[in-house]
Design an enzyme around this catalytic site. Structure first.
Site, short mmCIF file in Angstrom:
data_model
loop_
_atom_site.label_atom_id
_atom_site.label_comp_id
_atom_site.label_asym_id
_atom_site.label_seq_id
_atom_site.Cartn_x
_atom_site.Cartn_y
_atom_site.Cartn_z
N ASP A 117 0.82 -1.20 0.00
CA ASP A 117 0.00 0.00 0.00
C ASP A 117 0.87 1.26 0.00
OD1 ASP A 117 -2.75 1.23 0.48
OD2 ASP A 117 -1.64 2.04 2.18
N GLU A 167 0.87 -0.58 -5.16
CA GLU A 167 -0.16 0.43 -5.30
C GLU A 167 0.55 1.77 -5.48
OE1 GLU A 167 -3.66 2.96 -3.17
OE2 GLU A 167 -1.79 2.42 -2.18
#
Length: 591
Positions: A240, A282
């Site tokens: 992330d 991401e």
């Protein structure tokens, strides 16, 4: 350290978990492995995979608390195997105050008590592997919760072992060129801490302080946490918020060399200690920046292609392929051992960061005319409501998603056309309970009183459980669910979709036409982006005398290729995949 195996054999039985009064989620569900599905030893399995994001808290509640859990996901693995997904992606399940859907982590190797236990996770992994399904999870590498013991220690004891685990300054003037990402809620990337009497740095919410990777011990902590989950059996991670790992004065603090050095170290550890596992970045960046997260094939195995997603929606409203064509032309080649991840929707807002301001205003006007539909620089809506529940457009978008280069990522509930609830805060409107049946107020998600659900099931027509649910669509051969299942079966049967080359075909109108090729196999994807019938008119070389097979599409049969200029008609928002496989043994004779 004991290394986890690269895969779990398909026939491996799931060990029984020992239930306790405190952890009812540990009751294992007995399920026999499904025939015909098993894991392979291919280290590049992800290049042909179809991913499915499961928001665990909203998927299936096995305990009657109103909150979905890991055992509830185990109960639905047969459904996911039936649907045809290859890998489940689970957003954060770690202990968390849940002020950001679990992305505010306060213990990197734990499991939120409402979601299950480590034993429950082991059961999930073994049951999924037995069905030929891999499992990856989110791992938040950029920040922690302000409730994390490291941050509490850092703020209370600046000279202690965690004193510089975070980025502290005496004032808030540093890194002034870094943009604010959550513009709707944060006025600065700095927040003053009254305990330490200094400012700390955060790229997201103020309760999510960024880790300080200038301290090498921080990376060692992260590596050990990753090892913990890989030892348990996870097949990889969605990393992330990776563009923001390090800061440097005079830059926008994104995509810096130090960030890539960190990712290379993580990849080195994974390759050396856990071969066959996968890292998905991401990185919401332009293609020429996002491609850097592959390194030379020595950083992340995959990265989301964020810019292509909003342009599919733009193309649909404009009735023009220009925006998709341009972003694909601007996309660099990848290292041989890497792959893009493509998607239509996920648990976040439909991000419009990677478009121009003019394009953003256009997309807001077209898809989010009401201010409650917007969040930060995006749109907080699900797929079906975005296209006014038009099944033709839903199928067309999936046609492009499943045939463009990359591994597609589906979002739970979109396979049945679930709706959203724009009146819920933040991004909760697209994280409502999965609608399994039309029976009972909980729609098969939970036996609890729906008033206990953290997020209510959408009830406004046509998205209530009486209109949209898995059971009814499984029983209907013409449903969206069965269409998508069939399309996934077609894709699985032809690895050209995952491994083949890509070439856009020149078309005389606004049909988005392209070819995927692998060896002697060629698949043509034609997509009518308009609400009117369109004539496909493309130049095909070397295919005269061949009649393609229709793999999937809005037409029943395709005409033979008589001359190089090939034509066929598509209905409004229609699509078709045409297969040209091995040529006939003898040339076709023509008079």
């Amino acid at each position: 350290m004991t290394q986890a195996p690269a895969s779990v054999p398909a026939a491996a039985p799931a060990p029984a978990s020992a239930p306790t009064a405190a952890t009812p989620a540990d009751d294992a569900v007995e399920m026999a492995p499904l025939p015909g599905r098993s894991l392979t030893d291919d280290p590049q399995w992800f290049k042909k995979a179809v991913f499915y994001e499961v928001w665990v808290r909203a998927f299936r509640d096995s305990t009657g608390t109103g909150v979905g859990d890991l055992n509830g996901l185990v109960e639905k693995l047969d459904y996911l195997a039936w649907l045809g997904v290859d890998c489940i992606w689970i957003p954060p399940f770690f202990p968390s105050p849940e002020r950001d859907g679990g992305y505010d982590v306060d213990f990197l190797t734990g499991i939120q008590v409402q979601l299950g236990t480590h034993q429950g996770m082991k059961v999930l992994l073994q049951e999924a592997h037995a069905r030929g399904i891999r499992v990856i999870s989110d791992f938040v590498v950029n920040h922690t919760s302000s409730d994390h013991p490291w941050f509490i220690s850092s703020r209370e004891d600046p000279e202690g072992p965690h004193g510089d685990y975070y980025v502290w300054r005496d004032d808030d003037t540093a890194y002034a060129d870094a943009r604010i990402i959550f513009v709707d809620s944060e006025e600065s990337n700095w927040t003053f801490d009254p305990v330490r009497k200094q400012f700390y740095w955060h790229r997201f919410y103020h309760h999510q302080p960024d880790l300080n990777y200038d301290n090498p011990q921080v990376l060692e902590e992260i590596l050990n946490a990753l090892r913990f989950w890989l030892d348990l059996g996870l097949d990889g991670f969605r990393l992330d918020a990776v563009p923001y790992l390090v800061e440097e004065e005079g830059t926008n603090c994104e995509n810096l060399p130090g960030t890539h050095a960190i990712l290379k170290r993580i990849r080195q550890m994974v390759d050396e200690e856990y071969p066959g596992r996968m890292l998905l970045a991401e990185a919401n960046q332009w293609p020429n920046e996002a491609v850097e997260y592959f390194g030379d094939g020595d950083e992340c195995h995959m990265a989301f292609h964020f810019p292509v997603m909003p342009r599919m929606f733009m193309a649909l409203r404009q009735g023009s392929r220009a925006s998709i064509s341009q972003i694909l032309a601007d996309t660099p080649e990848l290292p041989e051992n890497c792959q893009w991840a493509t998607f239509l929707r996920n648990h976040d807002e439909l991000t419009l960061e990677m478009v121009t301001e003019e394009e953003r205003d256009y997309l807001w006007a077209q898809y989010a005319p009401v201010s409650k539909m917007r969040l930060n620089l995006g749109i907080r809506r699900r797929l079906a409501p975005l296209v006014d529940n038009d099944i033709r457009q839903i199928k067309l978008l999936h046609s492009m998603l499943l045939s463009l280069p990359g591994s597609p990522v589906l979002y739970y509930g979109d396979e049945i056309g679930m709706g959203d609830n724009i009146w819920l805060p933040d991004r909760d409107g697209v994280r409502t309970p999965m609608q399994w049946t039309s029976e009972g107020p909980g729609g098969g998600f939970s036996e609890a009183n729906p008033y206990l659900f953290p997020k209510p099931i959408p009830c406004a027509p046509p998205y209530g459980i009486e209109h949209v649910n898995v059971a009814d669509q499984q029983a209907d051969p013409d449903s969206l669910l069965n269409w998508l299942r069939h399309t996934l079966q077609v894709r699985r049967a032809h690895e050209v979709f995952g491994l083949g080359s890509f070439r856009e075909l020149e078309s005389t109108n606004e049909v988005f036409a392209f070819e995927r090729a692998q060896g002697s196999t060629r698949v043509l994807s034609f997509n009518n982006l308009t609400e009117w019938p369109q004539l496909v008119d493309v130049q095909l070389e070397g295919l005269v005398g061949r009649t393609p097979s229709v793999l999937s599409g809005s037409i029943g049969e395709a005409p033979e290729v008589i001359v190089d200029q090939y034509q066929l008609e598509l209905p409004p928002f229609g699509y078709v995949w045409l297969l040209f496989s091995d040529p006939p043994a003898t040339p076709v004779q023509r008079s």
